[in-house]
Motif scaffolding. Structure first.
Motif, PDB file in Angstrom:
ATOM      1  N   ALA A  95       1.140   6.747   2.333  1.00 24.52           N
ATOM      2  CA  ALA A  95       2.080   7.598   1.594  1.00 24.52           C
ATOM      3  C   ALA A  95       2.409   6.985   0.235  1.00 24.52           C
ATOM      4  CB  ALA A  95       3.355   7.806   2.409  1.00 24.52           C
ATOM      5  N   LEU A  96       2.641   5.677   0.198  1.00 30.29           N
ATOM      6  CA  LEU A  96       2.940   5.014  -1.069  1.00 30.29           C
ATOM      7  C   LEU A  96       1.771   5.137  -2.045  1.00 30.29           C
ATOM      8  CD1 LEU A  96       4.804   1.847   0.244  1.00 30.29           C
ATOM      9  CD2 LEU A  96       5.765   3.601  -1.273  1.00 30.29           C
ATOM     10  N   ASN A  97       0.560   4.946  -1.563  1.00 35.30           N
ATOM     11  CA  ASN A  97      -0.622   5.082  -2.434  1.00 35.30           C
ATOM     12  C   ASN A  97      -0.755   6.506  -2.956  1.00 35.30           C
ATOM     13  OD1 ASN A  97      -1.300   2.376  -2.197  1.00 35.30           O
ATOM     14  ND2 ASN A  97      -2.672   2.730  -0.478  1.00 35.30           N
ATOM     15  N   HIS A  98      -0.504   7.474  -2.092  1.00 33.99           N
ATOM     16  CA  HIS A  98      -0.569   8.878  -2.519  1.00 33.99           C
ATOM     17  C   HIS A  98       0.485   9.160  -3.594  1.00 33.99           C
ATOM     18  CE1 HIS A  98      -0.914  13.201  -2.434  1.00 33.99           C
ATOM     19  NE2 HIS A  98       0.386  13.275  -2.191  1.00 33.99           N
ATOM     20  N   LEU A  99       1.706   8.737  -3.358  1.00 32.39           N
ATOM     21  CA  LEU A  99       2.780   8.975  -4.321  1.00 32.39           C
ATOM     22  C   LEU A  99       2.503   8.250  -5.634  1.00 32.39           C
ATOM     23  CD1 LEU A  99       5.705   8.671  -1.785  1.00 32.39           C
ATOM     24  CD2 LEU A  99       5.016  10.767  -2.986  1.00 32.39           C
ATOM     25  N   GLU A 100       1.929   7.058  -5.542  1.00 32.52           N
ATOM     26  CA  GLU A 100       1.584   6.309  -6.757  1.00 32.52           C
ATOM     27  C   GLU A 100       0.556   7.068  -7.597  1.00 32.52           C
ATOM     28  OE1 GLU A 100       0.111   1.841  -8.091  1.00 32.52           O
ATOM     29  OE2 GLU A 100       0.017   2.394  -5.984  1.00 32.52           O
ATOM     30  N   SER A 101      -0.348   7.771  -6.935  1.00 33.34           N
ATOM     31  CA  SER A 101      -1.355   8.536  -7.687  1.00 33.34           C
ATOM     32  C   SER A 101      -0.757   9.778  -8.344  1.00 33.34           C
ATOM     33  CB  SER A 101      -2.519   8.932  -6.762  1.00 33.34           C
ATOM     34  OG  SER A 101      -2.126   9.972  -5.879  1.00 33.34           O
ATOM     35  N   LEU A 102       0.345  10.287  -7.801  1.00 33.43           N
ATOM     36  CA  LEU A 102       0.983  11.484  -8.357  1.00 33.43           C
ATOM     37  C   LEU A 102       2.006  11.173  -9.440  1.00 33.43           C
ATOM     38  CD1 LEU A 102       1.758  13.627  -5.183  1.00 33.43           C
ATOM     39  CD2 LEU A 102      -0.122  13.911  -6.798  1.00 33.43           C
ATOM     40  N   PHE A 103       2.786  10.130  -9.235  1.00 29.61           N
ATOM     41  CA  PHE A 103       3.889   9.828 -10.133  1.00 29.61           C
ATOM     42  C   PHE A 103       3.460   8.748 -11.128  1.00 29.61           C
ATOM     43  CE2 PHE A 103       5.744  11.919  -6.548  1.00 29.61           C
ATOM     44  CZ  PHE A 103       6.612  12.813  -7.155  1.00 29.61           C
ATOM     45  N   THR A 104       2.944   9.232 -12.252  1.00 28.12           N
ATOM     46  CA  THR A 104       2.427   8.363 -13.305  1.00 28.12           C
ATOM     47  C   THR A 104       3.008   8.768 -14.657  1.00 28.12           C
ATOM     48  OG1 THR A 104       0.508   9.789 -13.649  1.00 28.12           O
ATOM     49  CG2 THR A 104       0.238   7.961 -12.097  1.00 28.12           C
ATOM     50  N   TYR A 105       2.934   7.858 -15.596  1.00 31.85           N
ATOM     51  CA  TYR A 105       3.333   8.138 -16.975  1.00 31.85           C
ATOM     52  C   TYR A 105       2.188   8.877 -17.667  1.00 31.85           C
ATOM     53  CZ  TYR A 105       7.276   5.025 -16.286  1.00 31.85           C
ATOM     54  OH  TYR A 105       8.437   4.455 -15.824  1.00 31.85           O
ATOM     55  N   PRO A 106       2.438   9.499 -18.820  1.00 30.73           N
ATOM     56  CA  PRO A 106       1.382  10.221 -19.538  1.00 30.73           C
ATOM     57  C   PRO A 106       0.133   9.384 -19.847  1.00 30.73           C
ATOM     58  CG  PRO A 106       3.516  10.799 -20.462  1.00 30.73           C
ATOM     59  CD  PRO A 106       3.751   9.681 -19.461  1.00 30.73           C
ATOM     60  N   GLY A 108      -1.151   7.347 -17.821  1.00 34.10           N
ATOM     61  CA  GLY A 108      -1.834   7.087 -16.551  1.00 34.10           C
ATOM     62  C   GLY A 108      -1.292   5.900 -15.778  1.00 34.10           C
ATOM     63  N   SER A 109      -0.385   5.130 -16.352  1.00 34.39           N
ATOM     64  CA  SER A 109       0.167   3.979 -15.637  1.00 34.39           C
ATOM     65  C   SER A 109       1.160   4.464 -14.580  1.00 34.39           C
ATOM     66  CB  SER A 109       0.831   2.999 -16.613  1.00 34.39           C
ATOM     67  OG  SER A 109       1.903   3.615 -17.291  1.00 34.39           O
ATOM     68  N   THR A 110       1.336   3.649 -13.578  1.00 38.87           N
ATOM     69  CA  THR A 110       2.146   4.027 -12.424  1.00 38.87           C
ATOM     70  C   THR A 110       3.649   3.923 -12.692  1.00 38.87           C
ATOM     71  OG1 THR A 110       2.547   3.629 -10.080  1.00 38.87           O
ATOM     72  CG2 THR A 110       2.087   1.690 -11.423  1.00 38.87           C
ATOM     73  N   LYS A 111       4.387   4.759 -12.011  1.00 40.33           N
ATOM     74  CA  LYS A 111       5.855   4.685 -12.036  1.00 40.33           C
ATOM     75  C   LYS A 111       6.366   3.836 -10.861  1.00 40.33           C
ATOM     76  CE  LYS A 111       6.665   8.967 -14.531  1.00 40.33           C
ATOM     77  NZ  LYS A 111       7.417  10.215 -14.580  1.00 40.33           N
ATOM     78  N   ARG A 112       5.432   3.283 -10.122  1.00 36.17           N
ATOM     79  CA  ARG A 112       5.771   2.396  -9.010  1.00 36.17           C
ATOM     80  C   ARG A 112       6.079   1.016  -9.585  1.00 36.17           C
ATOM     81  NH1 ARG A 112       1.920   1.577  -3.717  1.00 36.17           N
ATOM     82  NH2 ARG A 112       3.319   0.216  -2.553  1.00 36.17           N
ATOM     83  N   ALA A 113       7.176   0.432  -9.163  1.00 31.13           N
ATOM     84  CA  ALA A 113       7.647  -0.827  -9.732  1.00 31.13           C
ATOM     85  C   ALA A 113       6.933  -2.035  -9.140  1.00 31.13           C
ATOM     86  CB  ALA A 113       9.145  -0.961  -9.504  1.00 31.13           C
ATOM     87  N   LEU A 114       6.900  -3.100  -9.945  1.00 32.70           N
ATOM     88  CA  LEU A 114       6.392  -4.393  -9.496  1.00 32.70           C
ATOM     89  C   LEU A 114       7.577  -5.306  -9.196  1.00 32.70           C
ATOM     90  CD1 LEU A 114       3.604  -5.043 -12.161  1.00 32.70           C
ATOM     91  CD2 LEU A 114       3.306  -4.168  -9.839  1.00 32.70           C
ATOM     92  N   HIS A 115       7.403  -6.206  -8.237  1.00 32.51           N
ATOM     93  CA  HIS A 115       8.407  -7.245  -8.010  1.00 32.51           C
ATOM     94  C   HIS A 115       8.382  -8.183  -9.215  1.00 32.51           C
ATOM     95  CE1 HIS A 115       9.541  -6.254  -3.898  1.00 32.51           C
ATOM     96  NE2 HIS A 115       8.268  -5.975  -3.677  1.00 32.51           N
TER      97      HIS A 115
END
Length: 188
Positions: A95-106, A108-115
């Motif tokens: 699910a996280l990988n799927h959401l990461e592929s959908l929620f991106t900046y223009p 193409g970089s991810t909106k998923r945060a890094l530690h």
């Protein structure tokens, strides 16, 4: 956020075969269980924040964050009682990988945060439309993993089912009208 243990009121037919008894016992275990969840966290101070996580225990262990007092559990999807930790971890990762592929900046970089220190990918997303995120998460889980979750039907006043959704515990601070609005968003 905590789900209160509910009593399974349905009695088994005394003449039921062993298969019916097995189905009854499994339904009872699923209904009464308060463990095994995939949850969606939110932040009252940042409406564009979302966090996906799992727990094999009580939801109260995941419903707050000392470093972010605005954090809370928006909802939690109830898993079947017999799901293994490895299966739930696999569903979360997928699910996280799927959401990461959908929620991106223009770009193409991810909106998923890094530690911050390790720079490893986290379960958190920033700059997302939270309700869209909620809808996408539910749709993905329902489409690909509904056999691992409990399902609920949603009916209207005359008693007609409007659709089904993954059994979901919403934050207790939400009104019944708010909860119904969110459920209608995810009906399948």
């Amino acid at each position: 956020m905590k789900r209160t243990k509910r009593k399974y009121e349905l009695e088994i037919d005394p003449f039921a075969c062993y298969k019916m008894e097995s189905v009854h016992n499994e339904s009872k275990e699923n209904f009464e269980s308060t463990d095994k969840w995939l949850y969606l966290g939110a932040n009252a101070r940042d409406s564009e924040f979302a966090k996906v996580g799992i727990t094999m225990g009580d939801l109260t262990t995941r419903s707050s964050s000392s470093e972010s007092p605005g954090y809370y559990l928006f909802c939690a999807f109830k898993c079947r009682n017999n799901i293994a930790r490895s299966q739930l971890e696999g569903i979360e990762k997928s699910a996280l990988n799927h959401l990461e592929s959908l929620f991106t900046y223009p770009d193409g970089s991810t909106k998923r945060a890094l530690h911050h220190e390790s720079e490893r990918i986290s379960e958190c997303f920033f700059d997302v439309d939270f309700l869209d995120f909620f809808g996408e998460l539910h749709y993905y889980l329902h489409k690909n993993y509904c056999n691992y979750f409990l399902l609920s039907a949603f009916g209207n006043e005359p008693g007609f089912d409007e659709g089904e959704f993954l059994d979901c515990e919403f934050n207790t601070r939400m009104s019944r009208d708010e909860i119904n609005k969110h459920i209608r968003m995810i009906l399948q």
